[in-house]
Design an enzyme around this catalytic site. Structure first.
Site, short mmCIF file in Angstrom:
data_model
loop_
_atom_site.label_atom_id
_atom_site.label_comp_id
_atom_site.label_asym_id
_atom_site.label_seq_id
_atom_site.Cartn_x
_atom_site.Cartn_y
_atom_site.Cartn_z
N THR A 151 0.82 -1.22 0.00
CA THR A 151 0.00 0.00 0.00
C THR A 151 0.85 1.27 0.00
OG1 THR A 151 -1.51 1.29 1.39
CG2 THR A 151 -0.17 -0.32 2.51
N TYR A 197 -1.73 0.16 9.97
CA TYR A 197 -1.97 -0.58 8.73
C TYR A 197 -0.74 -0.50 7.82
CZ TYR A 197 -3.65 -1.23 3.96
OH TYR A 197 -3.78 -1.62 2.65
#
Ligand code: UDP
Length: 328
Positions: free
Chosen positions: A118, A142
């Site tokens: 990501t 995350y």
């Protein structure tokens, strides 16, 4: 003989679209998913193994039953806000789960891995365009967990010859234009589906998270990429690995940034309806701006995004949400 590909998270939003693209490209996608956030109904393009990445025996069984030539690894917890509230769960699920997966893959002799990482691994970088060499300084759990998994994969590459392509996604949006699969999260937290819900009256309003960011209009800027373009890159990345082209990291973004306000404006144009909004506080863990400045995937994989414009992404998401039987 068709080649099998183990697709972790194959019942989720991106995973299900990837299974469709892999099947179209001639592979047999084997969806491995614990259904914690995925949907059994989304597994339409190959076999389904209901299993958990924490369960090494289930992984071993899937590898020995299907003998996949590669793994495409999507399964993860992926919500920035949630990761700031419950970081332990993110580290356990994402990092331990991925470690089990790569250990099982190596044990089974399956040495090709496509990993979904990501842009959240880059953190907040003062609005600079991000490329694959930009140092990674994640600002939420995350992103930090995904960065750790990248390290694990690189270590396993060096130690055991685990060939890998790592994709760092920007903001994935839209849906299969044939509406066989689409975006369905419970609860939904993503901007475009929430806007559509507010427009359709499924929720009273969209809350804009922060309007005091150092961006042109004060709202967060993101780079939106259509899920169909994203999964097309995965097929290309898989083929890259299968012909032995080696380890590589690629950003997957459109290269254009849009603020929350600009996405609101585009939604109004596509739907011809106002989006009811309320102004809210910043969401913890959000970077002001995340935009890809890389052309590596285009240059090296021959990736050519076709649907990654706001009007098309919003229209495709809208069509999916209007499908008979859709509920959110
Ligand atoms: N966002 C918002 N209101 C919402 C959901 C999202 O203002 O209800 C903003 C969020 O702060 C971010 C952008 O929209 O700047 C995209 O958020 P999303 O959750 O869709 O994806 P993320 O960037 O977290 O991967």
């Amino acid at each position: 003989m068709q080649q099998h590909i183990l697709v972790t998270g194959g019942a989720g939003y991106i995973g299900a679209h990837a299974c469709k693209a892999l099947a179209r490209a001639g592979f047999v996608p084997v969806a491995f998913d614990n259904l914690s956030t995925g949907w059994a109904e989304a597994v339409k393009f190959g076999p389904f193994v209901q299993g958990d990445l924490m369960d090494s025996a289930a992984l071993d069984a899937a590898f020995s039953r299907y003998r996949p030539v590669a793994v495409v690894h999507f399964a993860a917890l992926s919500l920035v806000g949630e990761s700031m509230k419950d970081p332990g769960r993110y580290w356990r699920t994402n990092v331990n789960g991925s470690l089990n997966l790569v250990e099982a893959a190596v044990k089974a002799g399956c040495l090709n891995l496509v990993f979904s990482s990501t842009c959240a691994t880059y953190g907040d970088q003062d609005g600079v365009l991000l490329d694959e060499e930009t140092p990674q300084h994640p600002i939420n759990a995350y992103g930090a967990s995904k960065k750790a998994i990248e390290e694990i994969i690189k270590n396993f590459g060096a130690a055991y010859g685990l060939n890998h392509v790592i994709f760092r996604y920007f903001n994935v949006a839209g849906a299969d234009p044939e509406a066989e699969v689409g975006e369905q999260h419970r609860p939904e937290t993503h901007l475009i589906p929430l806007m559509l819900d507010a427009i359709a009256g499924r929720r009273p309003a969209l809350t804009v998270f922060g309007q005091d960011y150092p961006t042109p209009d004060g709202t967060c800027v993101r780079d939106y990429v259509h899920v169909m373009d994203l999964v097309d890159a995965h097929v290309k990345g898989l083929e890259w690995l299968l012909v032995g082209r080696g380890n590589r990291v690629f950003n997957l973004g459109s290269g254009q940034g849009f603020s929350v306000r600009q996405v609101l404006d585009a939604s109004r144009v596509v739907t011809n309806r106002e989006v009811p909004i309320v102004m809210g506080a910043r969401r913890e863990g959000d970077a002001a701006s995340l935009v890809s400045g890389s052309v590596r995937a285009r240059d090296e994989l021959g990736w050519a995004p076709k649907r990654s414009t706001l009007p098309v992404m919003i229209a495709d998401a809208l069509a999916w949400s209007q499908k008979p039987g859709f509920s959110r």
